[in-house]
Enzyme design. Structure first.
Site, PDB file in Angstrom:
ATOM      1  N   ASP A  41      79.970  -3.969-106.705  1.00 44.74           N
ATOM      2  CA  ASP A  41      79.998  -4.466-108.076  1.00 44.74           C
ATOM      3  C   ASP A  41      81.457  -4.711-108.476  1.00 44.74           C
ATOM      4  OD1 ASP A  41      78.984  -5.042-110.694  1.00 44.74           O
ATOM      5  OD2 ASP A  41      79.652  -3.061-111.317  1.00 44.74           O
ATOM      6  N   ASP A  67      78.749   1.298-110.529  1.00 43.37           N
ATOM      7  CA  ASP A  67      78.986   2.381-111.481  1.00 43.37           C
ATOM      8  C   ASP A  67      78.119   2.319-112.726  1.00 43.37           C
ATOM      9  OD1 ASP A  67      80.197   0.215-112.770  1.00 43.37           O
ATOM     10  OD2 ASP A  67      81.648   1.522-113.768  1.00 43.37           O
ATOM     11  N   ASP A 112      73.461  -1.071-112.013  1.00 46.49           N
ATOM     12  CA  ASP A 112      73.647  -0.942-110.561  1.00 46.49           C
ATOM     13  C   ASP A 112      72.712   0.099-109.944  1.00 46.49           C
ATOM     14  OD1 ASP A 112      75.811  -2.773-110.459  1.00 46.49           O
ATOM     15  OD2 ASP A 112      77.159  -1.209-111.185  1.00 46.49           O
TER      16      ASP A 112
END
Length: 362
Positions: free
Chosen positions: A64, A255, A259
């Site tokens: 990410d 995080d 996600d």
């Protein structure tokens, strides 16, 4: 066989005494348990030896952007308001008090910096990775991605792209309220860390983010990425992870709440624990307790070295046991001597496995 060839049952007993598989039973769990302790000292918490072993097999990285490649502390950099700017900021920040998203926290901080008095929102509903809605001072307020708010209002939302910024739209009482712009800085050394991943055998790195394509392209411009996927929903991140898993083992790093599903779907999911959400931490197999991505590379190196040491212990221990069995079969070792020799072998195997605690990563 020793009994049959020699006719001496004592030799059979000696062979059986030294044939116990203690090196195998002891070496593997001690090595991996020591490995879990070793990576924990770095600040990488893995949820069991299976996770640490899997970390060493990773060949694909899906990562990410916000809070991983970037610092994860966005700041409010601009407001394009369709209503009075102060009112837009007050209503938006009041609602975002109910969200754990990093952009929401930045918005609340921006309002507090202007000494605004925020109201407590009610009837709050949040769609992770998309947006949040609720009632503030009797007014229906919604904040989220451009597509999320446009879909709620049933209109196209015009906005001027500003390179390097993340945009969030605001709807108030069913009408377009404005655009909030956030900026987030790339972590120092992110490019070097990704190149280190390549050097240790991760042959494919994919950036998977919910941010706009132009933001993703700007952040990834000088990074050694194989693919950049932007404007993704949590479900689309899962699809990417599942597609890559069919090729090779996948490590997912993220995080946020959005996600968490992808972290759970990956072979190994790793959450950034410093600024990460509780949902991501719970869904992940490992948690990075220090804001340093390079520690993940070190964790992979430790995992692979741990496997080597465990294998060494098993091969050496079983090899020595085999030699002892042969010596006992030919009458060179009694049962008592074989038992003592086996204990010596066990101690050697344990001491070798404990070398994992002192693995150097740099």
């Amino acid at each position: 066989l020793a009994w049959m060839l020699s006719g001496d049952p004592v030799r059979a007993v000696a062979v059986l005494v030294i044939a116990t598989p203690c090196p195998l039973i002891l070496a593997v769990p001690i090595a991996w348990t020591a490995g879990v302790s070793r990576v924990a000292r770095l600040g990488l918490l893995v949820k069991g030896a299976r996770v640490l072993e899997g970390l060493g097999t990773i060949r694909i990285l899906v990562i990410d952007k916000t809070g991983t490649l970037t610092e994860g502390s966005p700041t409010l950099s601009g407001i394009d308001a369709a209503i009075p700017e102060a009112e837009l900021l007050r209503l938006s920040a009041s609602l975002d008090q109910a969200s754990n998203h990093v952009a929401a926290k930045a918005l609340v901080q921006a309002a507090q910096a202007r000494t605004m008095e925020l109201s407590q929102p009610t009837n709050v509903a949040e769609n992770p990775g998309e947006g949040i809605s609720g009632i503030v001072d009797g007014r229906n307020v919604a904040i989220g991605g451009i597509a999320y708010i446009a879909d709620k209002l049933g209109i196209d939302i015009p906005h001027a792209d500003r390179p390097g910024t993340m945009a969030a739209a605001v709807a108030i009482d069913g009408n377009f309220g404005g655009i909030l712009l956030f900026s987030d800085r790339l972590r120092d050394g992110s490019g070097a860390v990704l190149r280190n991943f390549k050097e240790i055998g991760v042959n494919r790195i994919i950036l998977a983010t919910g941010d706009r394509q132009d933001v993703a392209n700007m952040i990834s411009a000088d990074l050694p990425l194989d693919e950049v996927r932007a404007e993704l929903s949590p479900a689309q991140k899962i699809e990417i992870v599942n597609a890559e898993k069919r090729k090779q083992p996948v490590l997912m790093i993220g995080d946020g709440v959005n996600d968490a599903p992808a972290l759970a779907a990956a072979d190994i999911g790793l959450a950034m624990g410093v600024h990460g959400s509780a949902a991501a931490t719970e869904a992940a197999d490992a948690v990075l307790l220090v804001d340093r991505l390079d520690l993940v590379v070190q964790g992979i190196r430790i995992s692979r070295r741990c496997r080597q040491i465990a294998t060494q212990s098993v091969v050496a221990g079983m090899g020595l046991s085999t030699l002892g069995m042969l010596a006992a079969a030919f009458g060179y070792l009694t049962a008592v001597e074989g038992a003592l020799l086996q204990q010596v072998i066990d101690v050697v195997v344990i001491l070798n496995a404990l070398r994992v605690l002192n693995i150097r990563t740099g």
